[in-house]
Design an enzyme around this catalytic site. Structure first.
Site, PDB file in Angstrom:
ATOM      1  CE  LYS A   1     -46.278  22.276   0.561  1.00  0.00           C
ATOM      2  NZ  LYS A   1     -45.155  22.876   0.473  1.00  0.00           N
TER       3      LYS A   1
ATOM      4  NE  ARG B   1     -44.978  33.508   2.932  1.00  0.00           N
ATOM      5  CZ  ARG B   1     -43.958  33.568   2.188  1.00  0.00           C
ATOM      6  NH1 ARG B   1     -43.562  34.454   1.554  1.00  0.00           N
ATOM      7  NH2 ARG B   1     -43.307  32.396   2.110  1.00  0.00           N
TER       8      ARG B   1
END
Ligand code: BES
Ligand code: MN
Ligand code: ZN
Length: 493
Positions: free
Chosen positions: A277, A351
């Site tokens: 990120k 996920r």
């Protein structure tokens, strides 16, 4: 905070500071009329002299000897009687607390049925008051040299009809439990990630063991390997901190009753992994375990209120770090379900831990599974910090959650998981890819999870609602109130 429930004549029972609701378009409430009489028209005079209009959240404090033990009156504005929402009421109670704190008032009196609005049953009102006061009392201090003992609201007298005293007592207990659960979730969210590691979360969960009807089990890496949780483990590979799979069982219902399973994303820090990120604002990725925090908080709350229901909470906990063992974009992993996943972006890690937890959930033969996760930035774009994203394969479950959201004013908004969106997850090299391309990021994330859900399932994307940024940065405790309300309704309460 002590709640003291009484019934009888208001004039004799008020102590501390009396809190009175005030609607901009109505005459005084019944209790305000009594207090006005007791104080030689003080309230009416002040309303005439000042510009206090009763706008929602506005308050006015009158120093006044109502009787020997009541020395003040706090009017709280609730706006127009006919358009009063649960949210407005909650905010007004919050601003009452802020004022009491500013004034240093530690003892108050409230009247349980001071306004007659069918949407505001006494029990809801009392539960809300007690929840909001508990939430408002929370101060983060764990890593700061500050005193938290400066102010506390110690005594709250509630005056109600004698035949509703038990209900009122129970409502205070529920509100208190929800408030505590929400504060626990906030605390875990706010702790820095060098303290709140997967192991720390596991130890926190184990403390819940002390409560009645709760048992906690934690699986270590070895056991996850044996179970074949290849997807979850691929996220933990880049980190020194060992992953933990936390299982909290609450058995408040009949033995034969199938449980509701809650699953909380427990990424204690999300760097993005090899798909790193950007550094600006990365600190906020300590909140990536707020799903975990909220299911742990909810378990605390339902155990406290002794809810007659069976609930299992699962927390797949890990860091997402770019260490030497980290997963590479293009790696293919095999999940516990046997389905293979091509990892195209290691930042779509939530996920990957959740799908193995969903597969694990099957062994409990759940009536419903609700997963809670700070899953996508796209959900923040879609819904901001007002509504939690709701995705579900089951209409009944979805509407139960919508209802619980409106009741607790911890609201959700339904989004689709149509097969058209599922197509975005197709991969040339595995059964599915872990990202779905440009559009509808929160939807394709939900579609990914849906592939592992062969039971009534709902997914709550709390990326926008679990914390606030900016000056008052901090975890909100959402969606603990929603989950508690949902489980309370499920249990028949
Ligand atoms: N934890 C983040 C989601 C997130 C981002 C929550 C910003 C709150 C604020 C999640 O693991 C993530 O990184 N998601 C990616 C998915 C993408 C790579 C498909 C995202 O939202 O950018
Ligand atoms: Mn991520
Ligand atoms: Zn994440």
């Amino acid at each position: 905070m002590n709640f003291i429930i009484k019934s009888g004549q208001l004039e004799k029972l008020v102590s501390g500071c009396i809190i009175l609701p005030f609607f901009s378009n109505l005459k005084l409430s019944p209790s305000s009329i009594s207090i006005n009489k007791l104080t030689n028209n003080r309230i009416k005079k002040v309303l005439k002299e000042t510009r206090f209009s009763g706008k929602p959240g506005d308050t006015i404090y009158l120093q006044e000897d109502v009787n020997e033990s009541c020395k003040g009156i706090l009017l709280i504005g609730l706006g127009d009687f006919n358009s009063l929402s649960r949210g407005t009421y909650q905010k007004a109670i919050g601003s009452a607390f802020d004022n009491l704190k500013k004034l240093g008032i530690t003892e108050i009196t409230m009247v349980s049925n001071d306004f007659d609005n069918p949407n505001f049953e006494t029990e809801w009102v009392i539960q809300t008051i007690s929840r909001v006061f508990i939430e408002k009392s929370y101060i983060y201090s764990h890593t700061k040299n500050i005193s938290t003992k400066d102010y506390s609201l110690t005594r709250v007298h509630i005056i109600g009809e004698s035949d509703s005293k038990t209900q009122i007592r129970e409502a205070t207990i529920r509100g208190k439990a929800i408030g505590e659960g929400s504060n626990l979730a906030r605390h875990l969210g706010n702790l820095p990630p060098n303290i709140c590691t997967p192991t720390f979360l596991a130890n926190k969960a184990k403390i819940l063991n002390r409560q009645k009807n709760i048992s906690v089990k934690v699986l270590a890496r070895k056991e996850m390997e044996t179970l074949g949780m290849g997807s979850l483990l691929s996220v933990a590979n880049g980190s020194y901190e060992p992953p933990q799979f936390i299982i909290i069982k609450y058995s408040g219902g009949r033995k034969s009753q199938k449980p509701v399973v809650l699953v909380g994303k427990g990424i204690t820090f999300d760097t993005g992994g090899i798909s790193l990120k950007p550094s600006g604002g990365m600190d906020e990725m300590k909140y990536d375990m707020c799903g975990a925090g909220s299911v742990i908080g909810t378990m605390h709350a339902i155990a406290k209120m002794r809810l007659p229901i069976n609930v299992v909470a699962l927390v797949p906990a890990s860091e997402n770090m770019p260490g030497g063992g980290a997963t590479r974009p293009s790696d293919v992993v095999t999940s516990m379900s046997g389905k293979t996943i091509e990892i195209l972006n290691t930042d779509a890690e939530g996920r990957l831990v959740l799908c193995d937890a969903l597969t694990y959930a099957k062994r409990f033969k759940p009536t419903a599974v609700v997963d809670v996760a700070t899953l996508t930035g796209a959900c923040v774009v879609a819904l901001g910090n007002v509504a939690t994203g709701l995705f579900s394969n089951n209409e009944e479950l979805a509407s139960q959650l919508e209802l619980a959201g409106n009741e607790s004013w911890d609201r959700v908004w339904r989004m689709p998981t149509w097969s058209d969106y599922h197509e975005q997850l197709e991969s040339n090299f595995a059964d599915m890819a872990n990202i779905g391309g440009r559009g509808a990021g929160s939807v394709t994330a939900a579609c990914f999870l849906e592939k592992f859900a062969n039971f009534p399932w709902a997914h709550l994307d709390i990326a926008g609602t679990a914390w606030i940024s900016g000056k008052n940065k901090g975890a909100t405790g959402r969606p603990v109130p929603l989950l508690c309300q949902f489980l309370m309704s499920k249990s028949g309460w």
